[in-house]
Design an enzyme around this catalytic site. Structure first.
Site, short mmCIF file in Angstrom:
data_model
loop_
_atom_site.label_atom_id
_atom_site.label_comp_id
_atom_site.label_asym_id
_atom_site.label_seq_id
_atom_site.Cartn_x
_atom_site.Cartn_y
_atom_site.Cartn_z
N LEU A 83 0.80 -1.28 -0.04
CA LEU A 83 0.07 0.15 -0.04
C LEU A 83 0.93 1.23 0.05
O LEU A 83 0.50 2.29 -0.32
CB LEU A 83 -0.83 -0.11 1.08
CG LEU A 83 -2.15 -1.01 1.11
CD1 LEU A 83 -3.12 -0.83 2.36
CD2 LEU A 83 -2.93 -0.52 -0.03
N ALA A 106 -3.81 -3.16 6.66
CA ALA A 106 -3.36 -1.94 7.67
C ALA A 106 -2.21 -2.29 8.81
O ALA A 106 -1.93 -3.61 8.78
CB ALA A 106 -4.48 -1.43 8.41
N SER A 108 -2.50 -2.57 11.82
CA SER A 108 -3.74 -2.46 12.56
C SER A 108 -3.79 -2.58 13.92
O SER A 108 -4.64 -2.61 14.79
CB SER A 108 -4.82 -3.68 12.19
OG SER A 108 -4.07 -4.95 12.41
N SER A 154 -13.05 0.95 11.33
CA SER A 154 -12.79 0.33 12.56
C SER A 154 -13.51 1.21 13.48
O SER A 154 -13.98 2.47 13.45
CB SER A 154 -11.43 0.49 12.97
OG SER A 154 -11.04 0.39 14.32
N GLU A 156 -12.55 1.93 16.43
CA GLU A 156 -11.54 2.88 17.19
C GLU A 156 -11.64 4.42 16.54
O GLU A 156 -11.29 5.18 17.23
CB GLU A 156 -10.24 2.47 16.77
CG GLU A 156 -9.71 0.95 17.75
CD GLU A 156 -9.81 1.24 19.01
OE1 GLU A 156 -9.06 2.42 19.50
OE2 GLU A 156 -9.86 0.24 19.87
N TYR A 177 -3.60 4.94 14.75
CA TYR A 177 -4.14 4.12 13.95
C TYR A 177 -5.59 4.62 13.72
O TYR A 177 -6.14 4.53 12.59
CB TYR A 177 -4.33 2.78 14.67
CG TYR A 177 -5.28 1.69 14.02
CD1 TYR A 177 -5.13 0.99 12.77
CD2 TYR A 177 -6.46 1.55 14.80
CE1 TYR A 177 -5.94 0.10 12.37
CE2 TYR A 177 -7.62 0.64 14.33
CZ TYR A 177 -7.07 -0.04 12.90
OH TYR A 177 -8.13 -0.79 12.70
N LYS A 181 -7.59 5.66 10.15
CA LYS A 181 -8.76 5.12 9.48
C LYS A 181 -9.77 5.84 9.32
O LYS A 181 -10.75 5.65 8.36
CB LYS A 181 -9.41 3.97 10.64
CG LYS A 181 -8.43 2.43 10.76
CD LYS A 181 -8.68 1.67 9.20
CE LYS A 181 -8.15 0.48 9.29
NZ LYS A 181 -8.50 -0.09 8.06
N ASN A 215 -0.38 -10.76 19.49
CA ASN A 215 -0.22 -9.65 20.55
C ASN A 215 -1.47 -8.54 20.58
O ASN A 215 -1.43 -7.52 21.34
CB ASN A 215 0.90 -8.74 19.85
CG ASN A 215 0.61 -8.19 18.59
OD1 ASN A 215 -0.39 -8.64 17.92
ND2 ASN A 215 1.45 -7.25 18.05
N LYS A 220 -3.74 -12.82 23.12
CA LYS A 220 -2.91 -12.64 24.01
C LYS A 220 -3.38 -13.41 25.49
O LYS A 220 -2.72 -14.25 26.28
CB LYS A 220 -2.60 -11.49 24.52
CG LYS A 220 -1.22 -11.21 25.62
CD LYS A 220 -0.83 -9.76 25.69
CE LYS A 220 0.24 -9.67 26.71
NZ LYS A 220 0.65 -8.32 26.93
N ARG A 245 -15.14 -3.50 25.20
CA ARG A 245 -15.32 -3.65 23.73
C ARG A 245 -16.45 -4.53 23.21
O ARG A 245 -17.09 -5.33 23.87
CB ARG A 245 -14.02 -4.30 23.05
CG ARG A 245 -12.77 -3.50 23.30
CD ARG A 245 -12.94 -2.31 22.55
NE ARG A 245 -11.56 -1.48 22.58
CZ ARG A 245 -11.45 -0.40 23.50
NH1 ARG A 245 -12.56 -0.14 24.35
NH2 ARG A 245 -10.27 0.53 23.51
#
Length: 365
Positions: A83, A106, A108, A154, A156, A177, A181, A215, A220, A245
């Site tokens: 990209l 991405a 991400s 996203s 986010e 990030y 987005k 991660n 995790k 979330r």
């Protein structure tokens, strides 16, 4: 150049069938692998763009890879591109001539975006712009106006805006990030309005699976549960466990991506379960599923707190339900169990290597 890449093939009964062509950036990621499986089942020919790396990172799609020399069966093909490299994007769009383009690529990881903000912006924001511009130029020169584009948004992007968050909720991003987005979102809207491109934004809330990167907090946790249960690990270090979330299953969410591109008109959609849980609740579910108490193993480490936290994300997916007819199939408890089951099996395989002396059992505290 042909005005459409849709090809005609014969099925096992000798009948002619139409095969659409899809181009996926980020095909080696969690979402890319599930979307590829989904499209192949619908008889698509799938092309994926992958970055050059010294180590192969195709493990999520190895089970569906067929050598391209096997021309009758190899409906998924991989090509090197990036990209950050506009020329490669334009070249492959012209060569592949896709009917549908899914931009899933991405940088991400939210926390990592604070560490490498310039790169994150270049890939997430400007990368989407490069792909849209390559597509615009391709359409203008070939007249292939039927081509459709999906941009992976996203939750986010909403950041500190209170829940529930819908398509009309104002964005207030809280990380590089998320800012990237938001830019990609508005680039997509702009190219839709300015050039008439069929371009959709899918504002996907957190979606997880056993293929999630290790991660990310959900994986995790489930990786640690598997290793602790098998005796390979004793402690798990986390940051803010009060963050809430809206977690769903990635396999469900890729169907919504496809549904957006099957509509008569392009639009933007929130995709979510409309049910949110804290990280602490995820811990309760994951550790409790195998009969462990998370409080015996979890240590809060300040280094995992973000410079700007996002406290609560919970989607309002009523538009996707009404217009697309989409609803999630996998609930929160089922998702957690699915991930823990997979990671227990992974830990068992690791234990074999540890016992044989091929792996250090003390890699994790």
């Amino acid at each position: 150049m042909s005005t459409t890449a849709t090809t005609t093939q014969e099925n096992t009964n000798g009948e002619k069938t139409t095969t659409k062509v899809a181009l996926i950036t980020g095909i080696t990621g969690q979402d890319g692998s599930y979307l590829t499986e989904f499209l192949l089942k619908k008889n698509y020919q799938v092309h994926g763009l992958i970055r050059r790396s010294s180590n192969f990172n195709t493990q999520r799609i190895n089970h569906i890879y067929i050598d391209p020399h096997n021309t009758t069966k190899a409906l998924m093909k991989l090509h090197y591109a990036d990209l950050t490299d506009a020329s490669s994007l334009r070249r492959w769009i012209d060569t592949i001539a896709p009917d549908e383009v899914y931009n899933l690529a991405a940088q991400s990881h939210v926390a990592v975006s604070f560490e490498i903000p310039d790169y994150t912006a270049d890939v997430v924001a400007t990368g989407a712009l490069r792909l849209l511009e390559a597509l615009r130029s391709h359409i203008a020169e070939t007249g292939r106006t039927h081509v459709k584009y999906y941009q992976a948004g996203s939750s986010e992007m909403f950041g500190s805006t209170p829940p529930p968050q819908s398509e009309t909720t104002p964005f207030h991003p809280r990380s590089p990030y998320a800012v990237g987005k938001v830019a990609a979102h508005w680039y997509t809207v702009n190219y839709r309005e300015a050039y008439g491109i069929f371009a959709c934004n899918g504002i996907l809330f957190n979606h997880e699976s056993p293929r999630r990167g290790e991660n990310f907090v959900t994986r995790k946790i489930t990786r640690a549960v598997g290793r602790i249960k098998i005796g390979l690990q004793s402690k798990l270090f986390l940051g803010n466990i009060q963050a809430s979330r809206d977690w769903g299953f990635a396999g469900d969410y890729v169907e919504a991506m496809w549904m957006m591109l099957q509509q008569d008109k392009p639009d933007d959609y929130v995709v979510a379960t409309e049910d949110s849980h804290t990280v602490e609740e995820f811990l309760e579910a994951a550790f409790g599923y195998v009969g462990l108490n998370w409080r015996d193993h979890v240590v809060i480490d300040k280094r995992y707190f973000r410079p700007a936290e996002v406290d609560n994300l919970k989607g309002d997916a009523s538009k996707a339900k009404q217009v697309l007819g989409w609803t999630p199939k996998v609930g929160f408890q089922q998702l957690v169990k699915m991930m823990v089951d997979e990671d227990i099996e992974l830990a068992k395989r690791e234990k074999v290597l540890v016992d044989a002396g091929y792996m250090d059992a003390q890699q994790q505290p």
